[in-house]
Write a protein that holds these residues in place. Structure first.
Motif, PDB file in Angstrom:
ATOM      1  N   ASN A 113      -3.405  -7.262   1.843  1.00  0.00           N
ATOM      2  CA  ASN A 113      -3.615  -5.944   1.250  1.00  0.00           C
ATOM      3  C   ASN A 113      -3.491  -4.686   1.831  1.00  0.00           C
ATOM      4  O   ASN A 113      -3.371  -4.789   3.189  1.00  0.00           O
ATOM      5  CB  ASN A 113      -5.417  -5.965   1.095  1.00  0.00           C
TER       6      ASN A 113
ATOM      7  N   LYS B  49       1.581  -4.446   4.477  1.00  0.00           N
ATOM      8  CA  LYS B  49       2.631  -4.869   3.951  1.00  0.00           C
ATOM      9  C   LYS B  49       4.019  -4.699   4.695  1.00  0.00           C
ATOM     10  O   LYS B  49       4.851  -5.530   4.720  1.00  0.00           O
ATOM     11  CB  LYS B  49       2.869  -4.747   2.245  1.00  0.00           C
TER      12      LYS B  49
ATOM     13  N   GLU C 193      -1.105 -10.135  -3.679  1.00  0.00           N
ATOM     14  CA  GLU C 193      -2.463  -9.883  -3.322  1.00  0.00           C
ATOM     15  C   GLU C 193      -3.021 -10.250  -2.166  1.00  0.00           C
ATOM     16  O   GLU C 193      -3.994  -9.992  -1.849  1.00  0.00           O
ATOM     17  CB  GLU C 193      -3.547  -9.993  -4.507  1.00  0.00           C
TER      18      GLU C 193
END
Length: 403
Positions: free
Chosen positions: A11, A16, A8
């Motif tokens: 975000n 990512k 987490e």
């Protein structure tokens, strides 16, 4: 204690993906990122700006010009977070502290003797990890987490070491390792088999080669294995790290101790198996350098065997050659079933002498069904005894980009 999950911290799927691609390329230009990501220019620019503002990325200068302005280069920020890697093995355990580029900042190790009960070792780990952070001026909140590669069997979901055999100290059953260290240190702790962590480490160290199907086998007190397919560790329905050791090589053979299959691979190819073979043959009256190293056959240990092997003692060479041959047969069974592109062999037996590796791989190749059409690469890896602890740290960084 409510902890921020590692996945987490970054975000958004696109964030990512971009972070992961830059991390794997070390340094990359915005132009190459645009081609790889297939984002629009404005979306990529916004994503890069947000990751840079959040501290995950750094601008790393300019690349070569192809006619226009020189492109901006990006790399991940090594100090955006820190990770611990921990290896818990039967002979030694080790803790390392690294930044996000896997630069090792600190390390500590423990000999797993009779004093190293779970309570004692975990207390030492917690104290040492906290001391490392203080020494380097790192706040616990900056630590993404700790990865642990441990001897199984274990439950990686609950973070419990279930019932480990052959530890010198008592008490290695139902050890609540993840919950204890999380409570003491204040950041996530991830437990997995040492072999799985080792294959993650070795894959990362050889990331410039595109091997998608890897097999890792660690040969020491026991036999531990892991498989990676399409770049991901393969998990079974149960903890299967030590299962290779129970592969039956000789149906009417003996077994090691009071557990496991008769004629299993670990009965012929493991540290305990070699010690028992040496003790038995010395009792039968065989001459050997081992008698000069230790007068009592029952007290012969692997350390004695390793020294005698270096001196080319005929009995010791015979014992190691036989063990390597049996191991090669077991290895060929795995090749015929799994067909990996590359096999990485590690552990005390493999590193004991070059002849062990060469004998085992030669026997494996001779018994591989599709040879020479099917070619496999054998390696002793790049990381050696650091494979587990390195992979444990890398596994935490990998979680940053998990969806």
């Amino acid at each position: 204690m409510q902890l921020l999950a590692i996945e987490e911290r970054i975000n958004g799927r696109k964030h990512k993906e971009i972070y992961d691609w830059i991390r794997r390329q070390d340094t990359i230009s915005k132009i190459d990122l645009l081609e790889h990501s297939q984002m629009t220019g404005s979306t990529l620019t916004r994503t890069l700006e947000e990751l840079t503002d959040q501290g995950w990325l750094l601008e790393a200068g300019f690349g070569e010009s192809t006619g226009g302005r020189r492109p901006i280069l990006y790399q991940t920020n090594p100090t955006a977070g820190y990770v611990f890697g921990l290896d818990i093995s039967r002979m030694n355990s080790k803790l390392i502290l690294c930044d996000l580029h896997m630069n090792k900042l600190d390390s500590s190790s423990w000999t797993m003797d009779e004093s190293m009960t779970p309570e004692h070792l975990l207390e030492q780990i917690a104290k040492t990890a906290s001391a490392m952070l203080r020494e380097h001026g790192i706040e616990p909140a900056s630590v993404l987490g700790m990865g642990i590669g441990a001897v199984g069997p274990l439950d990686r979901f609950s973070g419990v070491i279930l019932e480990t055999l052959y530890f010198p100290a008592e008490g290695w059953q139902d050890v609540q390792i993840s919950s204890y260290l999380q409570a003491q240190l204040g950041f996530p702790v991830r437990l997995d088999n040492g072999a799985n962590m080792a294959i993650i480490g070795e894959s990362w160290s050889d990331r410039n080669r595109d091997y998608r199907h890897l097999l890792y086998v660690h040969l020491g007190v026991g036999i531990r294995s892991a498989m990676m397919s399409n770049g991901k560790v393969v998990y079974g329905a149960v903890d299967m790290e030590g299962s290779i050791g129970q592969m039956i090589i000789q149906t009417d053979g003996p077994r090691l101790g009071k557990r496991g299959n008769y004629g299993a691979l670990e009965t012929f190819a493991s540290i305990h198996a070699l010690e028992q073979q040496a003790q038995s043959r010395l009792k039968q009256g065989r001459e050997s350098v081992l008698r000069k190293l230790e007068s009592d056959p029952e007290a012969i240990s692997f350390a004695h065997l390793a020294q005698a092997l270096q001196e080319q003692d005929p009995l010791t060479v015979e014992i190691f050659t036989q063990s390597a041959t049996y191991f090669g047969i077991g290895l060929s069974n795995l090749l015929n079933i799994l067909h990996p592109e590359k096999v990485i062999l590690g552990g005390s037996l493999v590193s004991s002498h070059p002849s062990f590796f060469h004998t085992a791989t030669r026997v494996a190749i001779q018994n591989t069904y599709h040879y020479p059409t099917y070619q496999v690469v054998f390696s002793q890896g790049h990381l050696g005894e650091e494979a587990i602890v390195t992979g444990a740290a890398i596994s935490v960084i990998n979680q940053l980009t998990e969806i």
